[in-house]
Design a protein around this motif. Structure first.
Motif, PDB file in Angstrom:
ATOM      1  N   VAL A 196       0.850  -1.199   0.000  1.00  0.00           N
ATOM      2  CA  VAL A 196       0.000   0.000   0.000  1.00  0.00           C
ATOM      3  C   VAL A 196       0.884   1.247   0.000  1.00  0.00           C
ATOM      4  O   VAL A 196       0.650   2.218  -0.739  1.00  0.00           O
ATOM      5  CB  VAL A 196      -0.960  -0.008   1.207  1.00  0.00           C
ATOM      6  CG1 VAL A 196      -1.580   1.378   1.432  1.00  0.00           C
ATOM      7  CG2 VAL A 196      -2.054  -1.041   0.993  1.00  0.00           C
ATOM      8  N   VAL A 241       0.841   4.254  -2.635  1.00  0.00           N
ATOM      9  CA  VAL A 241       0.678   5.648  -2.198  1.00  0.00           C
ATOM     10  C   VAL A 241       1.815   6.516  -2.781  1.00  0.00           C
ATOM     11  O   VAL A 241       1.596   7.598  -3.325  1.00  0.00           O
ATOM     12  CB  VAL A 241       0.639   5.742  -0.664  1.00  0.00           C
ATOM     13  CG1 VAL A 241       0.749   7.205  -0.194  1.00  0.00           C
ATOM     14  CG2 VAL A 241      -0.646   5.107  -0.141  1.00  0.00           C
ATOM     15  N   VAL A 259      -9.100   8.501   1.011  1.00  0.00           N
ATOM     16  CA  VAL A 259      -8.552   7.140   1.090  1.00  0.00           C
ATOM     17  C   VAL A 259      -7.125   7.194   1.604  1.00  0.00           C
ATOM     18  O   VAL A 259      -6.735   6.421   2.504  1.00  0.00           O
ATOM     19  CB  VAL A 259      -8.616   6.451  -0.294  1.00  0.00           C
ATOM     20  CG1 VAL A 259      -7.800   5.173  -0.296  1.00  0.00           C
ATOM     21  CG2 VAL A 259     -10.058   6.156  -0.670  1.00  0.00           C
ATOM     22  N   LEU A 260      -6.303   8.136   1.009  1.00  0.00           N
ATOM     23  CA  LEU A 260      -4.903   8.193   1.410  1.00  0.00           C
ATOM     24  C   LEU A 260      -4.768   8.604   2.887  1.00  0.00           C
ATOM     25  O   LEU A 260      -3.879   8.121   3.589  1.00  0.00           O
ATOM     26  CB  LEU A 260      -4.139   9.182   0.511  1.00  0.00           C
ATOM     27  CG  LEU A 260      -3.894   8.667  -0.936  1.00  0.00           C
ATOM     28  CD1 LEU A 260      -3.147   9.709  -1.766  1.00  0.00           C
ATOM     29  CD2 LEU A 260      -3.075   7.384  -0.899  1.00  0.00           C
ATOM     30  N   ASP A 309      -6.916   7.881   5.223  1.00  0.00           N
ATOM     31  CA  ASP A 309      -7.477   6.816   6.095  1.00  0.00           C
ATOM     32  C   ASP A 309      -6.644   5.541   6.095  1.00  0.00           C
ATOM     33  O   ASP A 309      -6.672   4.767   7.056  1.00  0.00           O
ATOM     34  CB  ASP A 309      -8.910   6.498   5.635  1.00  0.00           C
ATOM     35  CG  ASP A 309      -9.721   5.861   6.749  1.00  0.00           C
ATOM     36  OD1 ASP A 309      -9.378   6.065   7.942  1.00  0.00           O
ATOM     37  OD2 ASP A 309     -10.697   5.139   6.450  1.00  0.00           O
ATOM     38  N   ILE A 310      -5.929   5.316   4.972  1.00  0.00           N
ATOM     39  CA  ILE A 310      -5.374   3.976   4.755  1.00  0.00           C
ATOM     40  C   ILE A 310      -4.354   3.583   5.824  1.00  0.00           C
ATOM     41  O   ILE A 310      -4.307   2.445   6.271  1.00  0.00           O
ATOM     42  CB  ILE A 310      -4.789   3.888   3.308  1.00  0.00           C
ATOM     43  CG1 ILE A 310      -4.722   2.418   2.910  1.00  0.00           C
ATOM     44  CG2 ILE A 310      -3.413   4.535   3.209  1.00  0.00           C
ATOM     45  CD1 ILE A 310      -4.700   2.236   1.403  1.00  0.00           C
ATOM     46  N   ASP A 311      -3.591   4.563   6.304  1.00  0.00           N
ATOM     47  CA  ASP A 311      -2.618   4.239   7.348  1.00  0.00           C
ATOM     48  C   ASP A 311      -3.306   3.752   8.623  1.00  0.00           C
ATOM     49  O   ASP A 311      -2.908   2.752   9.218  1.00  0.00           O
ATOM     50  CB  ASP A 311      -1.775   5.492   7.673  1.00  0.00           C
ATOM     51  CG  ASP A 311      -0.567   5.599   6.732  1.00  0.00           C
ATOM     52  OD1 ASP A 311      -0.391   4.632   5.946  1.00  0.00           O
ATOM     53  OD2 ASP A 311       0.154   6.617   6.816  1.00  0.00           O
ATOM     54  N   LEU A 343      -6.285   2.423   8.813  1.00  0.00           N
ATOM     55  CA  LEU A 343      -6.885   1.099   8.573  1.00  0.00           C
ATOM     56  C   LEU A 343      -5.857  -0.009   8.780  1.00  0.00           C
ATOM     57  O   LEU A 343      -6.101  -0.992   9.465  1.00  0.00           O
ATOM     58  CB  LEU A 343      -7.458   1.018   7.162  1.00  0.00           C
ATOM     59  CG  LEU A 343      -8.781   1.733   6.912  1.00  0.00           C
ATOM     60  CD1 LEU A 343      -9.253   1.459   5.480  1.00  0.00           C
ATOM     61  CD2 LEU A 343      -9.840   1.223   7.891  1.00  0.00           C
ATOM     62  N   MET A 344      -4.691   0.223   8.149  1.00  0.00           N
ATOM     63  CA  MET A 344      -3.663  -0.820   8.237  1.00  0.00           C
ATOM     64  C   MET A 344      -3.222  -0.999   9.696  1.00  0.00           C
ATOM     65  O   MET A 344      -3.092  -2.119  10.188  1.00  0.00           O
ATOM     66  CB  MET A 344      -2.439  -0.421   7.379  1.00  0.00           C
ATOM     67  CG  MET A 344      -2.679  -0.525   5.868  1.00  0.00           C
ATOM     68  SD  MET A 344      -3.417  -2.106   5.351  1.00  0.00           S
ATOM     69  CE  MET A 344      -2.151  -3.251   5.837  1.00  0.00           C
TER      70      MET A 344
END
Lengths: 220, 429
Positions: B207, B211, B246-247, B249-251, B253-254
């Motif tokens: 991911v 990014v 998304v960018l 939030d993604i951290d 989420l992971m």
């Protein structure tokens, strides 16, 4: 004791001939009746019998009068020996003053003697008499027969009891009077201790014995 | 007939002449003698009193004869005959005959009486013996009936005991198998959880690469290196796909996913530790550590705003089956959780005494009412609704602690709540 009436000067004693069936209790009384002087005794009264077996009792009464005027009657009874007449034995044994146990000397009768003696112990206690208190003599009858327990064995068994043991053949007539005399001796001692036959009534042991056991027609 | 009412015959009792014979026996005989020619016939007893007499007043009574009457061979009376002079022989004959007859009647009468009396005595005695035997039989029947009844009660008691022991065993077995099942599931979860964790890590790296690439492409478009049209389309797509969000939030989420997987791994590890599924039988353990393992397993069940205060003393190693003692701690703590609910304050104090280890669990719940406190350790005793509690939790505690020779008691101090105190004796001290 059946009866003692001081005012009436009467004493009635009871002796009982006990033992297993067919050991010769009635024969003992028949012989006593024959051997002892008619004077001082009544006739033998044999109550109902069935096939010559006693079913109630036999009775031979004796009489004597002490110097004090006390009239003493001695009633000698037999009991029925058959096991089924136990209630009758208890009734006859009531208030007995002495017991002669007539054992059958035959080897085949050893067990019957033992169980009859046990029955005597039980019934004496039933009528409230201590077997170690009442005058008791043992007679081994039928010594005339073959196949009998040797006298040594009899003595070994009975010696330790301290009871007088006499050998007899009622059929031949020997040992019968001796057994009776022994029982009368013991009974005299027993009654004398309680009622003072000698001290109160001037009746000594020898006179008592002689009067009750004198032989008929001047024998003995 | 009772003993008091019965007539007692003594064989040999003395009798008088008039008891043995009566007028009906004697008078006909006396009359016959008078008819035969005697002037007078008289019977006297031993004292000389006249008992019966018969006479012919017309006849001459100048001569007298007498005869003795005997009872059991003893003289008891006399018969006197009077008659006309000169007829001595004739009178002697009548007198002799009459005397013999009377004596025979006396003897046979006496025999009949003796026979009847002893027969009656024997019948009475046999009857009383039968009554006595009947009484004894009734008493013995009564005894046997009582025995049979009490036997039935005893059998019922024992059956009840057996049923309870059986149910207890089943329940313990069920608890143990639930523990084993949980441990088994935990073990099975470990494998997929391993690759989930591992893949999450790799996915995170991938991911990050996506990014970085996207960021580069966007910077290129913004710098005009792509030209107007492609840059405009990229901007549109970027907006439509909400890639800013998304960018951003993604951290998170992971990170959350990896943290979640780690938590699952930890729960599984705690469950395994609690159930001691990898161990067998007896071991020497620090009970403080075991209590912590139990608390870890229960972490998810702790009600909101709850607080656990640990006041652990230094404990010597204790030889035990750790899984069993973890079950004990679990049951007591669960009991506190269920009784108290929100705002639970559980204080756990451990200490080593000279001979024993002492562990206290104090909660701030409603306490146990006095009338049921004596029953809480009994099997199947529960205050919860049907299906909610087995009534076995504290019974298991009791049995387990007892199996180490220890004791457990529940006390409700006036300040409130309940204190469970467990004492486990130290072996060999």
């Amino acid at each position: 004791m059946i009866e003692y009436d001081e005012q009436d000067k009467r004493m009635v004693l009871k002796l009982v001939y006990y033992g297993p069936a067919l050991s010769g209790k009635t024969t003992n009384l028949l012989r006593l009746h024959d051997l002892l002087a008619k004077e001082g005794r009544g006739d033998l009264m044999v109550l109902d019998t069935k096939d010559d077996r006693t079913i109630f009792f036999d009775l031979l009464p004796f009489f004597l009068t002490a110097p004090s005027g006390l009239k003493i009657k001695l009633k000698v009874y037999t009991v029925p020996g058959q096991v089924k007449h136990d209630a009758t034995r208890k009734a006859v044994l009531q208030r007995a003053d002495g017991v002669a146990f007539i054992a059958d000397s035959q080897l085949s009768e050893v067990a019957n003697n033992a169980s009859s003696f046990e029955n005597l112990e039980r019934n004496l206690s039933f009528v409230g008499i201590g077997i170690d208190v009442i005058p008791l003599v043992i007679q081994y009858n039928k010594r005339d027969l073959a196949g009998i327990v040797p006298e040594d064995d009899v003595m070994r068994v009975w010696g330790k009891t301290g009871l007088p043991v006499l050998m007899a053949s009622a059929l031949q007539g020997w040992g019968v009077v001796e057994t009776f005399r022994k029982l009368v001796e013991l009974t005299y001692d027993h009654i004398d201790r309680k009622y003072g036959l000698n001290s109160n009534h001037g009746l000594d042991r020898e006179t008592f014995l002689v009067k009750l056991t004198q032989a008929s027609e001047g024998e003995e | 007939m009772t003993r008091d009412q019965s007539i007692e015959f003594v064989v040999g009792r003395e009798r008088r002449l008039q008891e043995v014979i009566g007028a009906s026996d004697v008078e006909p005989l006396l009359k016959a003698a008078v008819r035969a020619g005697a002037a007078e016939a008289v019977i006297r007893n031993g004292e000389g009193d006249v008992l019966w007499s018969e006479r012919n007043p017309a006849a001459d009574a100048s001569i007298t004869g007498s005869k003795t009457l005997y009872l059991e061979g003893e003289p008891v009376g006399t018969l006197q005959i009077k008659g006309p002079g000169g007829k001595e022989e004739y009178l002697k004959g009548i007198g002799g005959l009459l005397g013999e007859t009377l004596n025979a009647v006396i003897t046979s009468s006496l025999k009949r009486m003796l026979t009847t009396e002893i027969h009656t005595a024997v019948v009475n005695q046999s009857f009383e013996e039968l009554l006595e035997i009947n009484r004894q039989l009734a008493a013995s029947e009564e005894r046997y009936r009582e025995l049979a009844e009490s036997l039935e009660i005893k059998v019922q008691e024992r059956t009840e005991e057996l049923k309870r022991a059986m149910a207890q065993l089943l329940e313990q077995e069920k608890l143990a198998s639930v523990g084993r099942l949980a441990a088994g599931i935990a073990h099975e979860i470990n494998n997929p959880l391993g690759f989930v964790s591992s893949n999450l890590g790799t996915l995170g790296k991938y991911v990050a690469r996506f990014v970085a690439t996207l960021t580069t492409v966007r910077q290129m478009a913004e710098s005009g290196a792509m030209g107007g049209e492609p840059a405009r389309r990229l901007a549109d797509t970027w907006r439509e796909q909400k890639l800013d969000m998304v960018l951003a939030d993604i951290d998170d989420l992971m990170r959350q996913s990896i943290a979640g997987a780690d938590r699952v791994a930890k729960i599984v590890a705690d469950l395994k530790a609690f159930s001691h599924v990898d161990e067998t039988g007896i071991g020497e353990v620090d009970l403080n550590v075991e209590i912590d393992k139990t608390l870890n397993v229960l972490a998810s069940q702790m009600p909101s705003r709850s607080e656990v205060v640990r006041r652990y003393g230094t404990l010597p190693k204790f030889a035990c089956n750790p899984a069993q003692l973890c079950q004990v701690f679990l049951n007591i703590i669960q009991n506190a959780i269920q009784a108290t609910g929100e705002g639970l304050r559980l204080e756990i104090a451990t200490s080593a005494e000279e001979w024993a280890i002492r562990i206290e669990f104090s909660d701030n719940g409603p306490g146990i009412p006095d009338d049921i406190r004596g029953h809480v350790f009994e099997p199947f005793f529960t205050t919860r609704d049907v299906g909610m509690g087995t009534g076995m939790g504290l019974a298991v505690v009791y049995d387990a602690v007892r199996s180490y020779g220890g004791s457990v008691e529940a006390v409700c101090p006036p300040s409130g709540g309940t204190v469970f105190t467990i004492k486990l004796p130290l072996a060999g001290r």
